[in-house]
Scaffold this active site. Structure first.
Site, PDB file in Angstrom:
ATOM      1  N   GLY A   1      -1.025   1.282  34.224  1.00 16.35           N
ATOM      2  CA  GLY A   1      -1.326   0.134  33.356  1.00 16.35           C
ATOM      3  C   GLY A   1      -0.087  -0.466  32.716  1.00 16.35           C
ATOM      4  N   GLY A   2       1.056  -0.303  33.378  1.00 17.44           N
ATOM      5  CA  GLY A   2       2.327  -0.778  32.801  1.00 17.44           C
ATOM      6  C   GLY A   2       2.480  -2.287  32.791  1.00 17.44           C
ATOM      7  N   ALA A   3       1.587  -3.009  33.486  1.00 15.80           N
ATOM      8  CA  ALA A   3       1.692  -4.469  33.464  1.00 15.80           C
ATOM      9  C   ALA A   3       0.806  -5.080  32.374  1.00 15.80           C
ATOM     10  CB  ALA A   3       1.315  -5.042  34.825  1.00 15.80           C
ATOM     11  N   GLY A   4       0.137  -4.231  31.607  1.00 16.93           N
ATOM     12  CA  GLY A   4      -0.702  -4.726  30.517  1.00 16.93           C
ATOM     13  C   GLY A   4       0.097  -4.881  29.236  1.00 16.93           C
ATOM     14  N   PHE A   5      -0.615  -5.053  28.154  1.00 15.13           N
ATOM     15  CA  PHE A   5       0.035  -5.336  26.864  1.00 15.13           C
ATOM     16  C   PHE A   5       0.899  -4.144  26.397  1.00 15.13           C
ATOM     17  CE2 PHE A   5      -1.131  -5.014  22.135  1.00 15.13           C
ATOM     18  CZ  PHE A   5       0.029  -5.640  21.710  1.00 15.13           C
ATOM     19  N   ILE A   6       0.272  -3.028  26.053  1.00 17.33           N
ATOM     20  CA  ILE A   6       1.043  -1.897  25.513  1.00 17.33           C
ATOM     21  C   ILE A   6       1.912  -1.285  26.613  1.00 17.33           C
ATOM     22  CG2 ILE A   6       0.911   0.343  24.334  1.00 17.33           C
ATOM     23  CD1 ILE A   6      -1.883  -0.547  23.292  1.00 17.33           C
ATOM     24  N   GLY A   7       1.328  -1.184  27.820  1.00 15.05           N
ATOM     25  CA  GLY A   7       2.060  -0.582  28.940  1.00 15.05           C
ATOM     26  C   GLY A   7       3.379  -1.276  29.207  1.00 15.05           C
TER      27      GLY A   7
ATOM     28  N   THR B   1      -7.821   5.548  21.986  1.00 10.04           N
ATOM     29  CA  THR B   1      -8.040   4.629  20.874  1.00 10.04           C
ATOM     30  C   THR B   1      -8.764   5.320  19.712  1.00 10.04           C
ATOM     31  OG1 THR B   1      -9.388   2.709  20.240  1.00 10.04           O
ATOM     32  CG2 THR B   1     -10.105   3.885  22.178  1.00 10.04           C
ATOM     33  N   ASP B   2      -8.575   4.801  18.515  1.00  6.21           N
ATOM     34  CA  ASP B   2      -9.316   5.331  17.354  1.00  6.21           C
ATOM     35  C   ASP B   2     -10.802   4.970  17.433  1.00  6.21           C
ATOM     36  OD1 ASP B   2      -9.125   2.594  16.856  1.00  6.21           O
ATOM     37  OD2 ASP B   2      -8.364   2.800  14.809  1.00  6.21           O
ATOM     38  N   GLU B   3     -11.158   4.034  18.340  1.00  6.16           N
ATOM     39  CA  GLU B   3     -12.550   3.573  18.384  1.00  6.16           C
ATOM     40  C   GLU B   3     -13.503   4.675  18.846  1.00  6.16           C
ATOM     41  OE1 GLU B   3     -13.113  -0.385  19.877  1.00  6.16           O
ATOM     42  OE2 GLU B   3     -11.056  -0.943  19.400  1.00  6.16           O
TER      43      GLU B   3
ATOM     44  N   TYR C   1     -17.075   0.288  25.658  1.00  5.20           N
ATOM     45  CA  TYR C   1     -15.633   0.554  25.761  1.00  5.20           C
ATOM     46  C   TYR C   1     -15.284   1.890  25.112  1.00  5.20           C
ATOM     47  CZ  TYR C   1     -10.716   0.507  24.287  1.00  5.20           C
ATOM     48  OH  TYR C   1      -9.411   0.862  24.022  1.00  5.20           O
TER      49      TYR C   1
ATOM     50  N   LYS D   1     -13.887   5.471  26.717  1.00  3.74           N
ATOM     51  CA  LYS D   1     -12.624   6.109  26.306  1.00  3.74           C
ATOM     52  C   LYS D   1     -12.913   7.522  25.774  1.00  3.74           C
ATOM     53  CE  LYS D   1      -8.950   4.622  26.257  1.00  3.74           C
ATOM     54  NZ  LYS D   1      -7.870   4.567  27.304  1.00  3.74           N
TER      55      LYS D   1
HETATM   56  P1  NAD Z   1      -4.567  -4.169  28.598  1.00  3.07           P
HETATM   57  O1  NAD Z   1      -5.972  -4.551  28.901  1.00  3.07           O
HETATM   58  O2  NAD Z   1      -3.622  -5.189  28.057  1.00  3.07           O
HETATM   59  O3  NAD Z   1      -3.869  -3.577  29.927  1.00  3.07           O
HETATM   60  C1  NAD Z   1      -4.520  -2.697  30.783  1.00  3.07           C
HETATM   61  C2  NAD Z   1      -3.691  -2.586  32.061  1.00  3.07           C
HETATM   62  O4  NAD Z   1      -4.348  -1.650  32.928  1.00  3.07           O
HETATM   63  C3  NAD Z   1      -3.574  -3.896  32.831  1.00  3.07           C
HETATM   64  O5  NAD Z   1      -2.241  -4.066  33.289  1.00  3.07           O
HETATM   65  C4  NAD Z   1      -4.519  -3.704  34.006  1.00  3.07           C
HETATM   66  O6  NAD Z   1      -4.128  -4.443  35.177  1.00  3.07           O
HETATM   67  C5  NAD Z   1      -4.423  -2.204  34.227  1.00  3.07           C
HETATM   68  N1  NAD Z   1      -5.615  -1.663  34.898  1.00  3.07           N
HETATM   69  C6  NAD Z   1      -6.911  -1.874  34.578  1.00  3.07           C
HETATM   70  N2  NAD Z   1      -7.713  -1.215  35.421  1.00  3.07           N
HETATM   71  C7  NAD Z   1      -6.902  -0.556  36.295  1.00  3.07           C
HETATM   72  C8  NAD Z   1      -7.130   0.291  37.398  1.00  3.07           C
HETATM   73  N3  NAD Z   1      -8.378   0.601  37.795  1.00  3.07           N
HETATM   74  N4  NAD Z   1      -6.076   0.809  38.061  1.00  3.07           N
HETATM   75  C9  NAD Z   1      -4.802   0.512  37.666  1.00  3.07           C
HETATM   76  N5  NAD Z   1      -4.530  -0.327  36.661  1.00  3.07           N
HETATM   77  C10 NAD Z   1      -5.567  -0.837  35.971  1.00  3.07           C
HETATM   78  O7  NAD Z   1      -4.683  -2.918  27.634  1.00  3.07           O
HETATM   79  P2  NAD Z   1      -3.767  -2.481  26.401  1.00  3.07           P
HETATM   80  O8  NAD Z   1      -4.232  -3.178  25.185  1.00  3.07           O
HETATM   81  O9  NAD Z   1      -2.354  -2.557  26.807  1.00  3.07           O
HETATM   82  O10 NAD Z   1      -4.210  -0.956  26.267  1.00  3.07           O
HETATM   83  C11 NAD Z   1      -3.545   0.064  27.025  1.00  3.07           C
HETATM   84  C12 NAD Z   1      -4.180   1.405  26.697  1.00  3.07           C
HETATM   85  O11 NAD Z   1      -4.059   1.666  25.305  1.00  3.07           O
HETATM   86  C13 NAD Z   1      -5.668   1.479  27.015  1.00  3.07           C
HETATM   87  O12 NAD Z   1      -5.937   2.757  27.536  1.00  3.07           O
HETATM   88  C14 NAD Z   1      -6.353   1.281  25.678  1.00  3.07           C
HETATM   89  O13 NAD Z   1      -7.588   1.949  25.642  1.00  3.07           O
HETATM   90  C15 NAD Z   1      -5.345   1.928  24.745  1.00  3.07           C
HETATM   91  N6  NAD Z   1      -5.315   1.393  23.365  1.00  3.07           N
HETATM   92  C16 NAD Z   1      -5.208   0.049  23.142  1.00  3.07           C
HETATM   93  C17 NAD Z   1      -5.143  -0.414  21.830  1.00  3.07           C
HETATM   94  C18 NAD Z   1      -4.983  -1.893  21.522  1.00  3.07           C
HETATM   95  O14 NAD Z   1      -5.045  -2.281  20.347  1.00  3.07           O
HETATM   96  N7  NAD Z   1      -4.740  -2.752  22.503  1.00  3.07           N
HETATM   97  C19 NAD Z   1      -5.207   0.478  20.754  1.00  3.07           C
HETATM   98  C20 NAD Z   1      -5.327   1.855  21.034  1.00  3.07           C
HETATM   99  C21 NAD Z   1      -5.365   2.294  22.348  1.00  3.07           C
HETATM  100  P1  TYD Z   2     -10.324  -7.141  18.825  1.00  2.00           P
HETATM  101  O1  TYD Z   2      -8.968  -7.772  18.800  1.00  2.00           O
HETATM  102  O2  TYD Z   2     -11.265  -7.495  19.913  1.00  2.00           O
HETATM  103  O3  TYD Z   2     -10.099  -5.556  18.752  1.00  2.00           O
HETATM  104  P2  TYD Z   2     -11.198  -4.357  18.534  1.00  2.00           P
HETATM  105  O4  TYD Z   2     -12.555  -4.883  18.750  1.00  2.00           O
HETATM  106  O5  TYD Z   2     -10.784  -3.395  19.584  1.00  2.00           O
HETATM  107  O6  TYD Z   2     -10.967  -3.870  17.129  1.00  2.00           O
HETATM  108  O7  TYD Z   2     -11.042  -7.464  17.445  1.00  2.00           O
HETATM  109  C1  TYD Z   2     -10.458  -7.129  16.209  1.00  2.00           C
HETATM  110  C2  TYD Z   2     -11.455  -7.485  15.132  1.00  2.00           C
HETATM  111  O8  TYD Z   2     -11.607  -8.903  15.098  1.00  2.00           O
HETATM  112  C3  TYD Z   2     -12.841  -6.921  15.388  1.00  2.00           C
HETATM  113  O9  TYD Z   2     -13.427  -6.568  14.136  1.00  2.00           O
HETATM  114  C4  TYD Z   2     -13.613  -8.080  16.010  1.00  2.00           C
HETATM  115  C5  TYD Z   2     -12.979  -9.295  15.351  1.00  2.00           C
HETATM  116  N1  TYD Z   2     -12.894 -10.522  16.170  1.00  2.00           N
HETATM  117  C6  TYD Z   2     -13.292 -11.744  15.634  1.00  2.00           C
HETATM  118  O10 TYD Z   2     -13.717 -11.827  14.465  1.00  2.00           O
HETATM  119  N2  TYD Z   2     -13.182 -12.864  16.409  1.00  2.00           N
HETATM  120  C7  TYD Z   2     -12.726 -12.829  17.699  1.00  2.00           C
HETATM  121  O11 TYD Z   2     -12.684 -13.885  18.377  1.00  2.00           O
HETATM  122  C8  TYD Z   2     -12.320 -11.564  18.231  1.00  2.00           C
HETATM  123  C9  TYD Z   2     -11.807 -11.464  19.642  1.00  2.00           C
HETATM  124  C10 TYD Z   2     -12.421 -10.443  17.443  1.00  2.00           C
END
Ligand code: NAD
Ligand code: TYD
Length: 354
Positions: A12-18, A135-137, A160, A164
């Site tokens: 998942g390195g092409a995503g946001f955190i990755g 995730t904390d969720e 979701y 997780k």
């Molecule tokens: P994201 O949706 O931005 O990126 C996910 C990446 O995974 C993408 O590059 C996608 O192409 C890749 N991917 C999806 N399905 C795949 C598959 N089957 N095989 C290979 N690659 C695949 O997600 P993110 O926000 O960067 O989150 C990354 C991780 O961190 C996730 O596991 C998420 O649960 C966890 N996380 C995210 C947050 C947050 O706030 N974004 C917080 C806590 C934990």
């Molecule tokens: P989100 O960024 O989807 O993260 P998560 O659901 O994983 O916490 O949402 C953050 C908070 O913002 C969540 O309480 C839902 C709310 N939210 C809105 O109020 N409007 C929106 O358009 C979105 C996407 C989220």
């Protein structure tokens, strides 16, 4: 013990955190190979890694973590000593609309990766690590008081978070049953550059630039604990190096915001930057139908990672939001590319028919 894996497989390195994790590793460890395995779903974007794509220690593999054969080929070719597993379907609203992909990738994909890791590592666990990013969720929703900590009971409320939670349980079970060396970290909400504009902060930034309504679910009372993404990437690096095997770590910013306050804050910062002469952005705030089963509050007690690793969040919310806003304003081409096509359809389905 200090780990220094010579080959690190990041999923998942092409995503946001990755992409922040990959960039950090590629730049910090020129003598190690960083393999980025990503399916490039709608959320994966190689443009997130443009600045490191030519580096000799960076290697991209276009593959699905559910495809055991493809994962075996990567293990066979690169012999990774550590897996940093971020690949996932990550957006709650999409999981409510269509949960299947979440079960497939988050549960089956994690199991597939671990099966292959076991096949290659069994009998040679020394110096190996399967690091699962979660995730904390998974802990469900807090009321007005209290914090999640490492012993909090699992109580996921959305497809979701349930997927997780299932993957966390599987990782522990593989550790317990087969001896797979693992670490799990559960982090709070991240924000920063390269986040797909389906999540609250980048969605609002995009709508601010377009002068479109800023959709706040319900009454905007829900609380999230926000962390700048580079602080999360630094915690991941520290845990990979020095985290204790078989342990779970909670990571959070000690930074709780009510959604409505956060969106107002964004509006004020945006108006102060005043990029296109826009003002009175708060008037764009629009209350929309709530998310079903919307968790009320998340908040993390990160004492364990603070004490054991000396980690602290380093970017204050005001500074982090300003940097994030500025990044989206400076990277209009990135934003325009990701909001074309499929995003428009998604947006209309989620918001215009809400
Ligand atoms: P994201 O949706 O931005 O990126 C996910 C990446 O995974 C993408 O590059 C996608 O192409 C890749 N991917 C999806 N399905 C795949 C598959 N089957 N095989 C290979 N690659 C695949 O997600 P993110 O926000 O960067 O989150 C990354 C991780 O961190 C996730 O596991 C998420 O649960 C966890 N996380 C995210 C947050 C947050 O706030 N974004 C917080 C806590 C934990
Ligand atoms: P989100 O960024 O989807 O993260 P998560 O659901 O994983 O916490 O949402 C953050 C908070 O913002 C969540 O309480 C839902 C709310 N939210 C809105 O109020 N409007 C929106 O358009 C979105 C996407 C989220």
């Amino acid at each position: 013990m200090r780990r220094s894996p010579r080959v690190i497989l990041v999923t998942g390195g092409a995503g946001f955190i990755g992409s922040h994790v990959v960039r950090r590793f590629v730049n910090a460890y020129p003598d190690r190979h960083i393999i980025n395995l990503d399916k490039l779903t709608y959320a994966g974007n190689l443009a997130n890694l443009k600045d490191v794509q030519e580096k000799p220690n960076y290697h991209f593999v276009h593959a699905d973590i559910c495809d055991a054969q493809a994962v075996k080929e990567v293990f066979g070719r690169w012999q990774p000593e550590a897996v940093v597993h971020l690949a996932a379907e990550s957006h709650v609203d999409r999981s409510i609309e269509a949960p299947d992909a979440f079960l497939q990738t988050n549960v089956m994909g994690t199991a597939t990766l671990m099966n292959v890791a076991l096949e290659f590592w069994r009998g040679h666990f020394e110096g190996r690590l399967f690091y699962h990013i979660s995730t904390d969720e998974v802990y469900g929703s807090l009321g007005n008081s209290g914090y999640f900590h490492e012993e909090s009971p699992y109580d996921p409320q959305s497809p979701y978070s349930a997927s997780k939670a299932a993957s966390d349980h599987l990782v522990r079970a593989y550790g317990n049953t087969y001896g797979l060396p693992y670490i799990i970290s559960n982090c709070s909400n991240n924000y920063g550059p390269y986040q797909f504009p389906e999540k609250l902060i980048p969605l609002c930034i995009h709508n601010l630039t377009q002068r479109k309504p800023l959709p706040v679910y319900g009454t905007g009372e829900n609380v999230r604990d926000w962390l700048y993404v580079e602080d999360h990437a630094r915690a991941i690096e520290l845990l990979l190096e020095k985290g204790q095997e078989g342990q779970t770590y909670l990571i959070g910013g000690r930074n709780e915001w009510r959604n409505l306050d956060l969106v107002r804050k964004l509006c004020r910062l945006y108006d102060a930057l005043n990029p296109f002469g826009h003002k009175d952005s708060e008037t764009l705030i629009t209350f929309v139908k709530d998310r079903p089963g919307h968790d009320v509050r998340y908040a993390i007690n990160p004492s364990k990672v603070e004490k054991e690793l000396g980690w602290r969040p380093s970017v204050h919310m005001e500074e982090g939001l300003r940097r994030t806003l500025q990044w989206y304003l400076d990277n209009e081409a990135w934003l325009n590319a990701v909001v074309s096509g499929a995003y428009r359809e998604y947006y209309s389905r989620m918001y215009e028919r809400r």
